[in-house]
Every structure is written in C-alpha cells, then in structure tokens.
Motif scaffolding. Structure first.
Motif, PDB file in Angstrom:
ATOM      1  N   ALA A 250       3.257  28.534  37.541  1.00  0.00           N
ATOM      2  CA  ALA A 250       2.451  29.754  37.601  1.00  0.00           C
ATOM      3  C   ALA A 250       3.216  30.937  37.023  1.00  0.00           C
ATOM      4  CB  ALA A 250       2.053  30.045  39.038  1.00  0.00           C
ATOM      5  N   THR A 251       2.483  31.753  36.250  1.00  0.00           N
ATOM      6  CA  THR A 251       3.064  33.001  35.759  1.00  0.00           C
ATOM      7  C   THR A 251       2.366  34.197  36.400  1.00  0.00           C
ATOM      8  OG1 THR A 251       1.546  32.827  33.889  1.00  0.00           O
ATOM      9  CG2 THR A 251       3.827  32.126  33.522  1.00  0.00           C
ATOM     10  N   GLU A 252       1.182  33.935  36.998  1.00  0.00           N
ATOM     11  CA  GLU A 252       0.412  35.020  37.594  1.00  0.00           C
ATOM     12  C   GLU A 252      -0.019  34.649  38.992  1.00  0.00           C
ATOM     13  OE1 GLU A 252      -2.892  36.070  35.159  1.00  0.00           O
ATOM     14  OE2 GLU A 252      -1.633  36.976  33.601  1.00  0.00           O
TER      15      GLU A 252
ATOM     16  N   THR B 260      15.461  37.220  27.182  1.00  0.00           N
ATOM     17  CA  THR B 260      16.172  36.052  26.659  1.00  0.00           C
ATOM     18  C   THR B 260      15.866  34.778  27.457  1.00  0.00           C
ATOM     19  OG1 THR B 260      18.035  36.628  28.056  1.00  0.00           O
ATOM     20  CG2 THR B 260      18.103  37.411  25.773  1.00  0.00           C
ATOM     21  N   TRP B 261      15.034  34.905  28.495  1.00  0.00           N
ATOM     22  CA  TRP B 261      14.713  33.728  29.315  1.00  0.00           C
ATOM     23  C   TRP B 261      13.959  32.688  28.499  1.00  0.00           C
ATOM     24  CZ3 TRP B 261       9.866  31.742  30.249  1.00  0.00           C
ATOM     25  CH2 TRP B 261       9.795  30.701  31.199  1.00  0.00           C
ATOM     26  N   ARG B 262      14.289  31.425  28.681  1.00  0.00           N
ATOM     27  CA  ARG B 262      13.575  30.335  28.016  1.00  0.00           C
ATOM     28  C   ARG B 262      13.308  29.223  29.025  1.00  0.00           C
ATOM     29  NH1 ARG B 262      13.367  33.811  25.006  1.00  0.00           N
ATOM     30  NH2 ARG B 262      13.888  33.960  22.796  1.00  0.00           N
ATOM     31  N   LEU B 263      12.212  28.525  28.781  1.00  0.00           N
ATOM     32  CA  LEU B 263      11.905  27.335  29.589  1.00  0.00           C
ATOM     33  C   LEU B 263      12.275  26.100  28.779  1.00  0.00           C
ATOM     34  CD1 LEU B 263      10.516  25.964  32.079  1.00  0.00           C
ATOM     35  CD2 LEU B 263       8.433  25.927  30.684  1.00  0.00           C
TER      36      LEU B 263
ATOM     37  N   SER C  86      -2.203  31.396  38.780  1.00  0.00           N
ATOM     38  CA  SER C  86      -2.597  30.998  37.421  1.00  0.00           C
ATOM     39  C   SER C  86      -1.360  30.671  36.607  1.00  0.00           C
ATOM     40  CB  SER C  86      -3.366  32.120  36.718  1.00  0.00           C
ATOM     41  OG  SER C  86      -4.469  32.516  37.492  1.00  0.00           O
ATOM     42  N   GLY C  87      -1.523  29.687  35.715  1.00  0.00           N
ATOM     43  CA  GLY C  87      -0.406  29.312  34.862  1.00  0.00           C
ATOM     44  C   GLY C  87      -0.739  28.035  34.123  1.00  0.00           C
ATOM     45  N   VAL C  88       0.301  27.351  33.678  1.00  0.00           N
ATOM     46  CA  VAL C  88       0.132  26.135  32.897  1.00  0.00           C
ATOM     47  C   VAL C  88       0.263  24.937  33.838  1.00  0.00           C
ATOM     48  CG1 VAL C  88       1.004  24.834  30.920  1.00  0.00           C
ATOM     49  CG2 VAL C  88       1.188  27.329  30.953  1.00  0.00           C
ATOM     50  N   ARG C  89      -0.619  23.951  33.605  1.00  0.00           N
ATOM     51  CA  ARG C  89      -0.526  22.739  34.435  1.00  0.00           C
ATOM     52  C   ARG C  89       0.779  22.004  34.136  1.00  0.00           C
ATOM     53  NH1 ARG C  89      -6.721  21.292  33.507  1.00  0.00           N
ATOM     54  NH2 ARG C  89      -7.486  21.629  35.625  1.00  0.00           N
ATOM     55  N   LEU C  90       1.390  21.502  35.203  1.00  0.00           N
ATOM     56  CA  LEU C  90       2.635  20.745  35.016  1.00  0.00           C
ATOM     57  C   LEU C  90       2.400  19.521  34.146  1.00  0.00           C
ATOM     58  CD1 LEU C  90       4.318  20.883  38.562  1.00  0.00           C
ATOM     59  CD2 LEU C  90       4.916  22.178  36.510  1.00  0.00           C
ATOM     60  N   ARG C  91       1.228  18.894  34.305  1.00  0.00           N
ATOM     61  CA  ARG C  91       0.976  17.673  33.505  1.00  0.00           C
ATOM     62  C   ARG C  91       0.825  18.007  32.023  1.00  0.00           C
ATOM     63  NH1 ARG C  91      -5.016  15.827  35.677  1.00  0.00           N
ATOM     64  NH2 ARG C  91      -6.248  17.320  34.487  1.00  0.00           N
ATOM     65  N   ASP C  92       0.331  19.214  31.716  1.00  0.00           N
ATOM     66  CA  ASP C  92       0.272  19.629  30.308  1.00  0.00           C
ATOM     67  C   ASP C  92       1.685  19.815  29.758  1.00  0.00           C
ATOM     68  OD1 ASP C  92      -2.424  19.574  30.625  1.00  0.00           O
ATOM     69  OD2 ASP C  92      -2.716  21.763  30.605  1.00  0.00           O
ATOM     70  N   LEU C  93       2.556  20.400  30.575  1.00  0.00           N
ATOM     71  CA  LEU C  93       3.943  20.584  30.150  1.00  0.00           C
ATOM     72  C   LEU C  93       4.610  19.225  29.933  1.00  0.00           C
ATOM     73  CD1 LEU C  93       5.033  23.523  32.481  1.00  0.00           C
ATOM     74  CD2 LEU C  93       4.656  23.615  30.008  1.00  0.00           C
TER      75      LEU C  93
ATOM     76  N   ASN D 205       5.904  34.151  25.971  1.00  0.00           N
ATOM     77  CA  ASN D 205       4.697  34.289  25.153  1.00  0.00           C
ATOM     78  C   ASN D 205       4.092  32.921  24.855  1.00  0.00           C
ATOM     79  OD1 ASN D 205       4.714  37.058  25.031  1.00  0.00           O
ATOM     80  ND2 ASN D 205       6.111  37.099  23.269  1.00  0.00           N
ATOM     81  N   ALA D 206       4.953  31.960  24.583  1.00  0.00           N
ATOM     82  CA  ALA D 206       4.457  30.609  24.294  1.00  0.00           C
ATOM     83  C   ALA D 206       3.752  30.037  25.525  1.00  0.00           C
ATOM     84  CB  ALA D 206       5.627  29.716  23.878  1.00  0.00           C
ATOM     85  N   LEU D 207       4.302  30.308  26.707  1.00  0.00           N
ATOM     86  CA  LEU D 207       3.668  29.832  27.944  1.00  0.00           C
ATOM     87  C   LEU D 207       2.284  30.449  28.091  1.00  0.00           C
ATOM     88  CD1 LEU D 207       6.153  29.777  30.965  1.00  0.00           C
ATOM     89  CD2 LEU D 207       4.974  27.875  29.878  1.00  0.00           C
TER      90      LEU D 207
END
Lengths: 152, 458
Positions: B417-419, B325-328, B369-376, B342-344
C-alpha cells in the motif's frame, strides 16, 4: 482381585491409581514447559516472577483487601457498606489492570511505540474514580431518600 | 441433600450429614503428627467469616472459567501459529511439542487475526475479576490444616502451584505487555508462551479432579432460586461443623450482600473491564471508552490518524532511507527488478478495506490502496511464489523483516500500500509503502518496505 489391589493402593496412596496417572501426566507437561525456558538465560527471573505472582496475590493482595473490607464493615456495619465497597473495588481493579499508564511506567517504550506520552491516564483514572464514588453516593442518597419518604 | 432451599422466609438451617472421618493414607503416623502440630491461625478456624463462601459459589465461578478460559488459551495458541512458526518468525523459537498442529494461516476471513487476538486479550482481561473471585472463594483452602493426609493430596496441591501461579503469571505478563511496561526484564513471548503451558498442565488435572465436585456444587442449589433470594433471606450454604475441608464458615458473619449481589458485583467488574477494553479492537465511537489503554487514544480525525505501534523516529527512518532516492527491489526472478515510487504509482492500483490487527489486542480497520503483491510477484518473474520475504529499510528492529506465505502473497487483497483513506501514507504508517494483507498479524505488515524476495523453493 483387582478391586482388592485398588483398595490396597488407596490406603497407601490415598486415591484411585488414575489420580496418580493424571497428576503425574500433568506435572510432567508443566515440567516440560518449564524446561522450555531454561534455554533463556534469564529463566531465574521468570521463575522469580512466577513465585512472586503467587505470593503477591495470596499473601499480599488477599490479606490487604480482606483487612480493608473488615475495616469498612467496622466503620459502617450492615449492607450500606456496599456503597463504599463497590466503588473501592472498581478503583482497585481499574488500578491493578491499568497502573502502568497511570503511574507512567514504561514511558520510553510507550513513546517509541505510539509517539504519544502517558500524560492523560492519571487524570482519566482519577475522573473514573470520582465517577464511581459519585454514582455510589448518588445511589445511597436516592435510596435513603426513598426510604425516608416511605417511613413518613 | 435438598437440591433447592425453601423460598419461605426465614429459611431453616438444613441438616447436613456429618462427613466421613478423615482417612490417613501411608504414612499415617506422619499425617497424624502433622495434623496435631497445627500452627495457630491455620485450618478451618472461626476467623473465616464470609457467609457466602461455599461449594456452590465456587462451582459457579469455576463453571464460568471452565467455559471461557479455553477460548483464551486456544486463541493465544492460534496467534502463535499466525506468526508463522514454519518461517521461524513465531516467538519463542523451538517450542518442541508445545504447539497446535501447524498449518498455513489463512487469509480469510480478513478479520480472523483481529478476532483471535481481540478475543485472547479482551476476554483474558474481562476474566480477571472472575479469576480473582474464584481465588477469593477458595482461599481458606490455602490455609487449610493439615495441608495433606496422603501422598495423593501432596501431589494434587503441588499441581495447584501450576494452576494459581500459571494464571497469575499469565495475567501479570499479559497486562504489562499490552501497556508497553517491560518492567519484568525478560522476553515476554518466551515467558507468556511457556507460562501458558505450565498453567495448561495444572488446569487440566485440576479440572479432571474437581469436575465431579463442580457438578455436585452446581446441583446443590438452584441458580434460579439464588437469583430470587434477597439479602434478608440469604443463608450460608449447608456444611457440617466437623468437616475440616469445608469452605463454609464455622461462625459466619451476618451477610452484607446477597449471593446474587456478589455474582452481580463480579459480573459488573468484568463488564467494567470490558467497557475499558473492547474499544481498542472494536473501534468506532467505543474506542474512546478505552480511556486507560494505549489503543484508546485518539490521534485526531485525519486519514492517517489511527494507531501506530512503532514510530518512524524510533525505527530510525531518515530522509535518506525513504526520500527521493528510495527504491523498491524485487528479487527471486531471473533478474532483480527495481522501481521508484512513480513507477509504483503507474502500476494497476487496488483498494481494499482491511484491519490492521496487533497481537497486543488492538485493531483498526482502514481503506488501503496500492499494488497487489501478486502483481509485483509476476513483475519480478515469479508468478507462483511459495513465499515472500519482505524487508524494511528500517536498520534494526525485531520486525524489520517478515515472511509471507504463498496464500498471503497471492490473495487479491494483499497489497503493497502507498495510500490509506485516499491520501499518501504518513511516515509513521510506513511511507513510502507498506504491506497490508488480510488476517496477517500487524507486525508482519512491514512498514517502509525496501525489498521483496519471492521464493519458489519451500
């Protein structure tokens, strides 16, 4: 004229006027910094630790290690005392710096932070002490062995 | 006075000029009376027997500290800036004028904070044997009599309380703090920060007043000659027996160690502490040499097996908080945006090798590894934020929220980072996702991130 004033000042104060300015400026800075902790309700505790740090070093630690050193010198007069003195210093410094882990002080915080316990530290420290005394003994044996060889 | 001692043995005692008679400033009768009322044991008595104490030796220790302590002080003050006082997240709050000029902490080099905190804690620990040796070398002055012959000396000795108390207080609080031992029962940051400024006040005047003595002391003997002088030729430093302020013993015991030997002992002590400390920030095989420090511990050799400074258990992280149930939640744009894990994972991924560095003097470099903060930020509709407030799902805790600067958000290596090392983050390392950004203090690399608010106003 100015030289005369400064001489007069010196006989009153004991040093050049610049000395007074420097000391007062720095004492004021230290005082201003000390004011910073007054907002903190436990400032008396900080002050106590500040004073206790001086007492612990000057009136406890120093007399203790000086007396130990005199005792060592009496037990083994001459330079060979260093074979006792050096490992003991190593033991003292390593304990003074790392005692919280060795005696397991702060165990709850330690566990919450790291997920580990302080269990290995005492054994590790004892091994380190053994290594320091062992190395010293080995050096002593080698040195006196060499000396004996040279004498015969 | 001769600058070097003759190398031919046995050394002849050097004739020393008698000191000028002590001068008593105002009120002279008071100082004279004090001097006459000497308690037994105080003053330059024959009980002080070290054949090595003297102005040269003290000057050598003083010179080492004069060069090295400023590094410890400046890196400590820089670490305060790294915490971001402009966002009220540097401790203690409200330091008045007592700080370096504020600037946005840079993200490059990525090891900047690793360097400053590593030097502050590591060098601070390494210098402890030198500080103790310096104090040993001057301890007869503590028991000198009379304690003063002028108001100037009273003030000067008062300033020494700030010097000696300051350095010992900083050592004690620092040493306890890096080992999680909060036995002192007060806020570490407040005590250590203001304690540093008390010390700074004292040490500046001490150096200003003693610098000429330090230079004269260093010039009184040749270091090169001392390093060649064995025990058999070791003689006390020259001093006049009538000089009440001299550090040199009146009746020195026969030396049991040469002057170079003593320097080697102090240097060896610093080396020992260095060996037991350096590994917690240098890492690699050396980490295991830090056998007595929390950060020398091994967690195993898996991809997630590196240092933790707050376990998920202690932080109160439950399955409900970070499970399916976690969401960002991203806010700051026209509309809030919400993503699940999954979306991340479906977003463009970026990998960076970055150190995780803690103000307590340890660090660990990993591949994240993960999503760049600037992309978010762009996805939230705020492509040019001035800052970002990252909140953890951690219910309570001093560091469950952190504000990042514009530079820290926009750096191409700043990640959510997720990984780590090619596998999902473990829960102790912040799963499902954590911030990792270059040169950002470890406590601001928020774990278990729940929301990010991108701001455009200062």
């Amino acid at each position: 004229m100015i030289a005369g004033v400064i001489t007069g000042w010196r006989s009153f104060y004991g040093e050049h006027p610049a000395h007074l300015l420097a000391v007062l400026a720095c004492l004021a800075l230290a005082g201003y910094a000390a004011l910073g902790v007054l907002m903190n309700p436990v400032w008396p505790r900080m002050l106590l630790w500040f004073a206790a740090a001086i007492v612990a070093h000057d009136l406890v630690l120093f007399p203790l290690y000086a007396a130990t050193d005199r005792l060592l010198n009496r037990v083994r007069p001459g330079p060979a005392v260093n074979y006792l003195r050096l490992p003991l210093l190593g033991v003292g410094v390593s304990f003074a710096l790392f005692f919280p882990g060795i005696i397991r002080q702060g165990a709850v915080t330690y566990h919450a932070a790291t997920g580990l316990t302080q269990e290995p530290f005492l054994a590790r420290w004892l091994l380190l002490c053994a290594a320091m005394f062992g190395a010293s003994l080995l050096a002593y044996a080698l040195r006196s062995g060499v000396r004996r060889l040279l004498q015969t | 006075m001769p600058r070097t001692r003759s190398e031919s043995a046995p050394a002849r005692p050097t004739p020393v000029a008698p000191p000028p008679p002590p001068r008593y400033a105002f009120p002279a009768p008071l100082w004279r009376t004090v001097e006459r009322l000497r308690p037994p044991g105080l003053g330059r008595t024959r009980h002080w027997r070290s054949p090595l104490r003297g102005p040269w030796l003290t000057s050598v220790f003083g010179a080492v500290l004069l060069v090295s302590l400023p590094i410890v002080i400046v890196t400590g003050l820089l670490d305060y800036l790294a915490y971001g006082p402009q966002f009220h997240q540097a401790f203690p709050f409200g330091v008045g004028w007592l700080h370096l000029p504020y600037f946005d902490w840079p993200t490059r080099p990525s090891w900047l904070f690793r360097l400053t905190q590593g030097l502050h804690v590591g060098l601070g620990l390494v210098l402890i044997p030198v500080v103790l040796a310096k104090l040993w070398s001057v301890v007869p002055r503590l028991f000198a009599w009379p304690p003063a012959r002028s108001l100037a000396q009273v003030l000067e000795r008062t300033s020494l309380i700030a010097v000696v108390g300051g350095i010992l207080f900083e050592i004690a609080t620092g040493v306890l703090n890096i080992q999680y031992d909060y036995v002192f029962g007060f806020d570490f940051y407040t005590a250590h920060y203001f304690g540093a400024w008390v010390f700074l006040g004292g040490i500046v005047v001490h150096v200003a007043l003693k610098f000429p003595h330090l230079v004269a002391g260093l010039r009184s003997r040749s270091l090169r000659t001392e390093l060649r002088t064995p025990l058999a030729e070791t003689q006390p430093e020259p001093a006049h027996p009538e000089d009440p302020d001299s550090l040199v013993a009146l009746d020195p015991a026969p030396p049991t160690i040469s002057r170079r030997g003593l320097l080697a002992v102090v240097g060896g002590g610093a080396l020992l502490v260095g060996l037991l400390t350096a590994g917690q920030t240098i890492g690699g095989p050396l980490r295991r040499a830090a056998i007595l420090l929390p950060r020398g511990r091994s967690y195993g050799d898996g991809p997630n097996d590196f240092q933790i400074n707050r376990t998920s258990l202690a932080a109160g992280i439950t399955d409900e908080l970070v499970g399916p149930t976690w969401r960002l939640n991203l806010t700051g744009g026209a509309l809030p945006v919400t993503f699940d894990l999954n979306a991340l994972h479906a977003m463009p991924q970026h990998t960076a090798e970055l150190p995780l560095a803690c103000v307590e003097g340890w660090s660990s470099t990993q591949v994240w590894s993960g999503v760049r903060l600037r992309d978010l930020a762009a996805m939230a509709g705020v492509p040019a934020p001035t800052s970002a407030v990252v909140r953890s799902v951690e219910p309570a805790g001093a560091f469950n929220v952190a504000t990042l600067t514009r530079g820290q958000v926009l750096d191409p290596d700043s990640l959510l980072a997720t990984e780590v090392n090619g596998t999902p983050l473990s829960r102790d390392h912040g799963a499902p996702c954590r911030v990792i950004a270059p040169a950002v203090p470890g406590v601001h690399c928020t774990k278990w991130v729940g929301s990010i608010e991108f701001r455009t106003a200062p």
